[in-house]
Design a protein around this motif. Sequence first.
Motif, short mmCIF file in Angstrom:
data_model
loop_
_atom_site.label_atom_id
_atom_site.label_comp_id
_atom_site.label_asym_id
_atom_site.label_seq_id
_atom_site.Cartn_x
_atom_site.Cartn_y
_atom_site.Cartn_z
N GLU A 1 42.72 30.19 8.59
CA GLU A 1 42.19 28.83 8.41
C GLU A 1 43.12 27.73 8.91
OE1 GLU A 1 39.19 27.83 7.47
OE2 GLU A 1 38.74 29.98 7.57
N THR A 2 44.42 27.98 8.85
CA THR A 2 45.39 26.89 9.05
C THR A 2 46.53 27.32 9.96
OG1 THR A 2 44.90 26.21 6.78
CG2 THR A 2 46.84 25.22 7.81
N ILE A 3 46.91 26.43 10.88
CA ILE A 3 48.10 26.65 11.72
C ILE A 3 49.09 25.55 11.36
CG2 ILE A 3 48.99 26.74 14.08
CD1 ILE A 3 46.02 27.50 14.88
N VAL A 4 50.30 25.95 10.98
CA VAL A 4 51.32 25.00 10.55
C VAL A 4 52.40 24.90 11.63
CG1 VAL A 4 53.09 24.50 8.82
CG2 VAL A 4 50.91 25.55 8.12
N VAL A 5 52.64 23.70 12.16
CA VAL A 5 53.67 23.48 13.16
C VAL A 5 54.72 22.54 12.57
CG1 VAL A 5 54.20 22.55 15.44
CG2 VAL A 5 52.10 23.86 15.09
N ARG A 6 55.93 23.04 12.40
CA ARG A 6 57.04 22.24 11.86
C ARG A 6 56.61 21.56 10.54
NH1 ARG A 6 61.94 23.63 13.90
NH2 ARG A 6 62.19 23.24 16.12
N GLY A 7 55.83 22.28 9.73
CA GLY A 7 55.43 21.77 8.43
C GLY A 7 54.17 20.93 8.44
N HIS A 8 53.64 20.62 9.62
CA HIS A 8 52.43 19.79 9.73
C HIS A 8 51.21 20.67 10.01
CE1 HIS A 8 54.67 15.90 10.08
NE2 HIS A 8 55.62 16.73 10.47
N ASP A 9 50.07 20.25 9.51
CA ASP A 9 48.80 20.95 9.74
C ASP A 9 48.32 20.64 11.16
OD1 ASP A 9 46.05 21.60 9.92
OD2 ASP A 9 45.81 21.42 7.76
N LEU A 10 48.34 21.65 12.03
CA LEU A 10 48.02 21.41 13.45
C LEU A 10 46.63 20.81 13.61
CD1 LEU A 10 48.61 21.77 16.52
CD2 LEU A 10 47.59 24.03 16.35
N VAL A 11 45.63 21.44 12.99
CA VAL A 11 44.25 21.00 13.21
C VAL A 11 43.94 19.73 12.42
CG1 VAL A 11 41.84 21.66 12.87
CG2 VAL A 11 43.49 23.33 13.76
N GLY A 12 44.36 19.71 11.14
CA GLY A 12 43.99 18.58 10.29
C GLY A 12 44.77 17.32 10.57
N GLU A 13 45.99 17.46 11.06
CA GLU A 13 46.84 16.28 11.19
C GLU A 13 47.25 15.97 12.63
OE1 GLU A 13 50.51 16.75 9.10
OE2 GLU A 13 51.36 14.88 9.86
N LEU A 14 47.67 16.99 13.37
CA LEU A 14 48.27 16.72 14.69
C LEU A 14 47.22 16.53 15.78
CD1 LEU A 14 51.24 19.26 14.45
CD2 LEU A 14 51.28 16.80 13.98
N MET A 15 46.28 17.48 15.90
CA MET A 15 45.26 17.38 16.96
C MET A 15 44.41 16.13 16.74
SD MET A 15 43.89 21.30 17.30
CE MET A 15 42.46 20.75 18.27
N GLY A 16 44.32 15.30 17.74
CA GLY A 16 43.54 14.08 17.62
C GLY A 16 44.29 12.97 16.89
N GLY A 17 45.47 13.31 16.33
CA GLY A 17 46.23 12.31 15.58
C GLY A 17 47.51 11.87 16.27
N VAL A 18 48.10 12.77 17.06
CA VAL A 18 49.36 12.41 17.73
C VAL A 18 49.23 12.67 19.22
CG1 VAL A 18 50.65 13.06 15.65
CG2 VAL A 18 50.45 14.71 17.54
N SER A 19 50.10 12.04 19.99
CA SER A 19 50.10 12.26 21.44
C SER A 19 50.89 13.53 21.76
CB SER A 19 50.74 11.07 22.15
OG SER A 19 52.15 11.09 21.96
N PHE A 20 50.74 14.02 22.99
CA PHE A 20 51.49 15.20 23.42
C PHE A 20 52.99 14.92 23.35
CE2 PHE A 20 52.88 17.99 27.18
CZ PHE A 20 52.99 19.12 26.41
N THR A 21 53.38 13.70 23.66
CA THR A 21 54.82 13.36 23.60
C THR A 21 55.34 13.39 22.16
OG1 THR A 21 54.50 12.00 25.56
CG2 THR A 21 56.53 11.65 24.33
N ASP A 22 54.55 12.88 21.21
CA ASP A 22 54.91 13.07 19.79
C ASP A 22 55.11 14.54 19.48
OD1 ASP A 22 54.66 10.37 18.77
OD2 ASP A 22 52.48 10.58 18.90
#
Lengths: 270, 270, 270, 270
Positions: free
Chosen positions: A19-40
């Motif tokens: 259900e969940t992929i965690v990158v450096r403690g952040h939720d990839l799908v719920g938080e990072l995708m669509g929320g941060v830029s590639f440079t972030d």
Amino acid sequence: MKIGKQDAPFQSICTSNPETIVVRGHDLVGELMGGVSFTDHIWLLVAGTMPTDAQRAMLDATLVAISEHGLVPSVQAARMTLAAAPEALQGAVAAGLLGCGSVILGAAEAAGLLLQAVVEENDTAEAGFEAAASSVVARYREQGRAIPGFGHPLHKGHDPRAEKLISVAGRLGFSGDYTKAAQAVERCLPGIVGKPLVMNVSGAIPCTLLDAGFPLKALKGVPLIARTASLVAHLLEEQTRSIGFILSHGAAKAISYDGPAPAGFVANEN
Amino acid sequence: MKIGKQDAPFQSICTSNPETIVVRGHDLVGELMGGVSFTDHIWLLVAGTMPTDAQRAMLDATLVAISEHGLVPSVQAARMTLAAAPEALQGAVAAGLLGCGSVILGAAEAAGLLLQAVVEENDTAEAGFEAAASSVVARYREQGRAIPGFGHPLHKGHDPRAEKLISVAGRLGFSGDYTKAAQAVERCLPGIVGKPLVMNVSGAIPCTLLDAGFPLKALKGVPLIARTASLVAHLLEEQTRSIGFILSHGAAKAISYDGPAPAGFVANEN
Amino acid sequence: MKIGKQDAPFQSICTSNPETIVVRGHDLVGELMGGVSFTDHIWLLVAGTMPTDAQRAMLDATLVAISEHGLVPSVQAARMTLAAAPEALQGAVAAGLLGCGSVILGAAEAAGLLLQAVVEENDTAEAGFEAAASSVVARYREQGRAIPGFGHPLHKGHDPRAEKLISVAGRLGFSGDYTKAAQAVERCLPGIVGKPLVMNVSGAIPCTLLDAGFPLKALKGVPLIARTASLVAHLLEEQTRSIGFILSHGAAKAISYDGPAPAGFVANEN
Amino acid sequence: MKIGKQDAPFQSICTSNPETIVVRGHDLVGELMGGVSFTDHIWLLVAGTMPTDAQRAMLDATLVAISEHGLVPSVQAARMTLAAAPEALQGAVAAGLLGCGSVILGAAEAAGLLLQAVVEENDTAEAGFEAAASSVVARYREQGRAIPGFGHPLHKGHDPRAEKLISVAGRLGFSGDYTKAAQAVERCLPGIVGKPLVMNVSGAIPCTLLDAGFPLKALKGVPLIARTASLVAHLLEEQTRSIGFILSHGAAKAISYDGPAPAGFVANEN
């Protein structure tokens, strides 16, 4: 067989379940995708924390600066490789990245180490950046080492990319000790080396990124990430307008054979 | 020697003189550095034009989605390579990228070609996306080909990254023919293949990027650029907490030798 | 742009015209093909002259010794790469060779430099090989450097390949200063390092080849050429009995994630 | 995660314990080292059995034939890579091998598949090799495929390496069905293609090795192994007489920029 003494069977970059992929403690799908830029995301991946707006802008400027500079050796190697092996785009990208070494593009990390030595010398001796830079550069020269991050075969008088990075860093509030160290090195070089060697893009990337808080050991990754974008662009062009073998023909014509040959042999490779 | 029939000795990506570097017609120092994000620059490099805000956001989401998924084979190959050859970070990155092939990560381009076939079939036959998808999938199955972009070994019930990309695309206004084609393929698969195969991230990347106007032939570059960031992050960790030989030991233990051996020989490789 | 100060536009390895290909001064078709073995040709290519029968036999023994040792990291990286990118055999071979670095396999050249230092110390000081070896090894230890060519994770008591190479060299008449230097290093190691470290295959290759007249700077090529044969063999097996993803699964199970995660997250990557 | 359906966790190439290393069932130290040539060992590794004297001689001739042909694209890519990244010889070798693809050098395997099709057509239809060759070549042409193993940019009238390999094979008793198939293809080409295309070295290698009993699927390994020797030789020369950046300069001069540029911009990259 078990090689070496590695004894910490851990990684701290990514974990997952269905259900969940965690990158450096952040939720990839719920938080990072669509929320941060590639440079972030690049900063998060390599430094482990999310950058501020100013940090992201500084990394953006350096990645844009170093991505592309025409038909440099690594691009040529990649385009020749794709012409010979069109079935593997990834192979041609890899061939190009293999030329991002200590002489070309890898200089960013070497320059970072030079600047760190100057900053440490300044901290210890408190004699000021000019004295620290002169001392470190003199030591490099005694050891017969090049001064990484200074001088350029095309941009001799000044490297406009370096000047722009220093200017962007100033605007973002990142003109700190590493920039002072780099400028002190540039000023002391004519007196020590006997000719002006201006700060190039591989000198400006470490000083601005280190002042922005980017990890020193991650510097070498910056040109590798930036160049992959350039290599992909050149290889897409190679797929539709191939020049790989024209490059190879032009290169071969620049070189003559000067080894032994049977009596009467006349070379004619063209 | 001159190989092949290449006859257009041109490139159109970058030119320069000592004062100015031109990338895709734009002034690198005066306009791009400090003015655009790295993601803008990637789009400019590979597509030749500057993206809109929505296009940039779509590319950001796909690059973030595909960068990192833990200790996948390409990351393992890269970390083992750095452990054995720590003098060359670029070599370890290259070893990792060489595993971005037709089976893993390269599926984005193959899935793009599948979706393009469905869109073209729909345009020609006007029988609707359901019929077009069924027809194209059936043809792939007859030819014994896998259906690229659908199914995942870990995310079996659904791939949350795929769902999120479709959702981001909807928010940005990019739910067009390619997304319809991908959804139609997903719906027809259970009936044709005999089991559900949900759209995975390598199916969602092409449908959302193609609907956003990204060139089909550039799709294969997206995972390569994204993965370089991941490989750099893993290799920086490898420099300070090395697991390359632990990975190798774990891998070797999973395999037995079943070839011939001299009488009395007892294997003991651990 | 023109980079650096290279000013000799020559190569001396091969030239040709439509009728004749000249390799190191020899007619490839008229003289070498069908006339010499591949091992003769390797020696000719890298050293520039044709080997004697004894020299060829010594090179044969070292190439056979270093070709293959099971599922070592470079073989694993290559097999994983082919499983992920089956379209490019050359990419998988390249991924494997990228792991022939300073820690693994590249040790042959580093050991050659160590042995040369001992031979030079012996020539200069005339204090005998024992004293020369002790002096050089002590210097390496002071500098915190490993002693390349000695010790092995599996073959701890003795490396049977090293013993056999020394024996073959003796039979061929190649037991000279480099072999004496290597044996003196082996004898002095327990006293300096505090435990026995026996000569391994990467120590025996340089001492026997250097005594046979092979160029020191060509040593690093020997494992690269030998390993290519091994990698090709493993990759052919991988094409018909693929284990690349089994290796990857076994490797991943050996490592745990110890970074941060959202509250309540439970990893389940298998 | 576990990818794919691989279910045979075995390899059959090498096993070991601290005393003994077993390669393809043979004792490496006791039997192979000092007992067999590197070419014997290559055949053993890739084919699984020890070659006869004639088989070894045939493999020797093909490896010698394909090793070296001057500054071809893969050699140029390797030399440029070493000039830019001198710290990693293995990276430069890898960059060169990445250019051994379907267009260059990889043609040996593709030609082997063509010849196998002719042999099978002849076996089935019993219409003779001429008819079988014409039928297979016509089918390739209908499918828009090149005829691998025939034609060469330098050796237009005949490829002396191909003729020599056929002659060596005849002397060794290996003029069988594959050679007949290759000669039939060569004879039928002018009538079908409209111009003579002589058998090149990549056509002669598969026909002679297949007649000698070498496995078809191992053909692609032959140029990779042979080229590694050539790349090592060129890279040793590059270490002492570097031409990598001269090659790059010559290549860049052959190409012009034809993309957009700001008004008034004048390129001057030299």
